[in-house]
Scaffold this motif. Structure first.
Motif, PDB file in Angstrom:
ATOM      1  N   GLY A 134       1.724   3.077  -2.465  1.00 56.32           N
ATOM      2  CA  GLY A 134       0.744   3.096  -3.269  1.00 56.32           C
ATOM      3  C   GLY A 134       1.303   4.118  -3.737  1.00 56.32           C
ATOM      4  O   GLY A 134       1.551   5.118  -4.397  1.00 56.32           O
ATOM      5  N   GLY A 178       0.513   7.863  -4.134  1.00 55.21           N
ATOM      6  CA  GLY A 178       1.046   8.902  -3.295  1.00 55.21           C
ATOM      7  C   GLY A 178       0.111  10.199  -3.355  1.00 55.21           C
ATOM      8  O   GLY A 178       0.034  11.068  -3.104  1.00 55.21           O
ATOM      9  N   LEU A 190       4.216  14.138   5.765  1.00 50.59           N
ATOM     10  CA  LEU A 190       4.054  13.905   4.208  1.00 50.59           C
ATOM     11  C   LEU A 190       5.640  13.606   3.161  1.00 50.59           C
ATOM     12  O   LEU A 190       4.952  14.942   2.663  1.00 50.59           O
ATOM     13  CB  LEU A 190       3.220  13.362   4.551  1.00 50.59           C
ATOM     14  N   VAL A 202       5.199   7.672   0.949  1.00 51.80           N
ATOM     15  CA  VAL A 202       4.550   6.861   0.316  1.00 51.80           C
ATOM     16  C   VAL A 202       5.439   7.076  -1.422  1.00 51.80           C
ATOM     17  O   VAL A 202       6.210   7.910  -1.566  1.00 51.80           O
ATOM     18  CB  VAL A 202       3.722   7.216  -0.427  1.00 51.80           C
ATOM     19  N   TYR A 230      -2.350  10.083   2.191  1.00 54.69           N
ATOM     20  CA  TYR A 230      -2.432   8.621   3.154  1.00 54.69           C
ATOM     21  C   TYR A 230      -3.079   9.183   4.338  1.00 54.69           C
ATOM     22  O   TYR A 230      -2.572   9.773   5.780  1.00 54.69           O
ATOM     23  CB  TYR A 230      -0.490   8.310   3.528  1.00 54.69           C
ATOM     24  N   VAL A 260       5.495   3.494   3.148  1.00 52.58           N
ATOM     25  CA  VAL A 260       4.193   3.039   2.310  1.00 52.58           C
ATOM     26  C   VAL A 260       4.417   2.968   0.468  1.00 52.58           C
ATOM     27  O   VAL A 260       4.410   3.439   0.006  1.00 52.58           O
ATOM     28  CB  VAL A 260       2.933   4.003   3.039  1.00 52.58           C
ATOM     29  N   VAL A 264       5.912  10.220   7.802  1.00 50.20           N
ATOM     30  CA  VAL A 264       4.949   8.976   6.596  1.00 50.20           C
ATOM     31  C   VAL A 264       5.954   9.412   4.618  1.00 50.20           C
ATOM     32  O   VAL A 264       5.411  10.510   4.789  1.00 50.20           O
ATOM     33  CB  VAL A 264       3.540   8.863   6.441  1.00 50.20           C
TER      34      VAL A 264
END
Ligand code: SAM
Length: 220
Positions: free
Chosen positions: A135, A137, A85, A108, A141, A133, A106
């Motif tokens: 949003g 962070g 992440l 963010v 996530y 993504v 992933v």
């Protein structure tokens, strides 16, 4: 991918800015030799893409200095099956390096416009395996948790609690922590439910803005 006019600059970046400063993980060095950093900076800054400095990418944000990307990546100790992440997609460059090493990434990003551009950059560089993504962070996530490695590429006063919660057993987390201007880079390792902290030195990152980071009126 476009023809690569910067191959030599990239090899020199790896040898003189990164290996010469003590980064020895050959997988990290190979990833940084492969990923075309000039595709992740604004067109008018392309010729500066391999210099030893962060560069502006719009919206008051930056692509980090190559050496700092290398330090953070090496310290994450990524294995090929790891789930990673990233918080703070920015240009997508760090995510591209992570994707070379990990099973799944992933990333963010708080600002939708930067997330869109990062997706374009990754496509132009023909990098796959990154999910971006939009949003906050600082909340991590949860749908893809737990993560074997988490890297935060913007700075907060404390490490956001949700990120520690979303770290797998044996997982590594790297984040800049401290005041607005410059911070300490910190590595956390989760072992048997408790967390070991290792300081990695001083850095200067843009603020991590969100529920578990800096709040309120700080401009991006
Ligand atoms: N890793 C990026 C790269 O390779 O280009 C550089 C990241 S830049 C130094 C920091 C990024 O963190 C900015 O794009 C900023 O918008 C983003 N950011 C700040 N607060 C955030 C938050 N709460 N959640 C997600 N991204 C955030």
């Amino acid at each position: 991918m476009e023809a690569d006019p910067y191959r030599r600059e990239r090899e020199e970046m790896v040898e003189f800015q990164i290996r010469a400063r003590g980064i020895g993980d050959e997988r990290v060095l190979a990833a940084m030799r492969k990923i075309p950093r000039h595709l992740f900076v604004p067109k008018n800054l392309e010729r500066a893409a391999y210099e030893d400095q962060p560069l502006p990418i719009g919206e008051g944000q930056t692509i980090s200095q190559p050496y700092i990307v290398a330090v953070m990546t090496e310290q994450l100790e990524i294995r090929s099956h790891d789930r990673v992440l990233e918080i703070g997609t920015g240009s997508g460059y760090q995510a591209a390096i992570l994707a070379e090493l990990a099973g799944k990434v992933v990333s963010v990003e708080r600002l939708a416009h930067l997330a869109d551009r990062a997706r374009e950059n990754l496509a132009r560089a023909e990098v796959t395996g990154v999910e971006i993504v939009v949003g906050d962070g600082t909340q991590g996530y949860p749908p893809e948790a737990p993560y074997d490695a988490i890297v935060v590429t913007a700075a907060s006063p404390e490490i956001p609690g949700p990120l520690v919660e979303q770290l797998a057993e044996g997982g590594r987390l790297i984040a800049p922590v401290g005041p607005r201007e410059c911070q300490d880079l910190v590595k956390l390792v989760k072992r048997e439910g408790s967390v070991e902290t290792v300081p990695l030195g001083g850095v200067c990152f843009v603020p991590l803005i969100g529920q578990f980071g800096w709040q309120g009126e700080i401009s991006p």
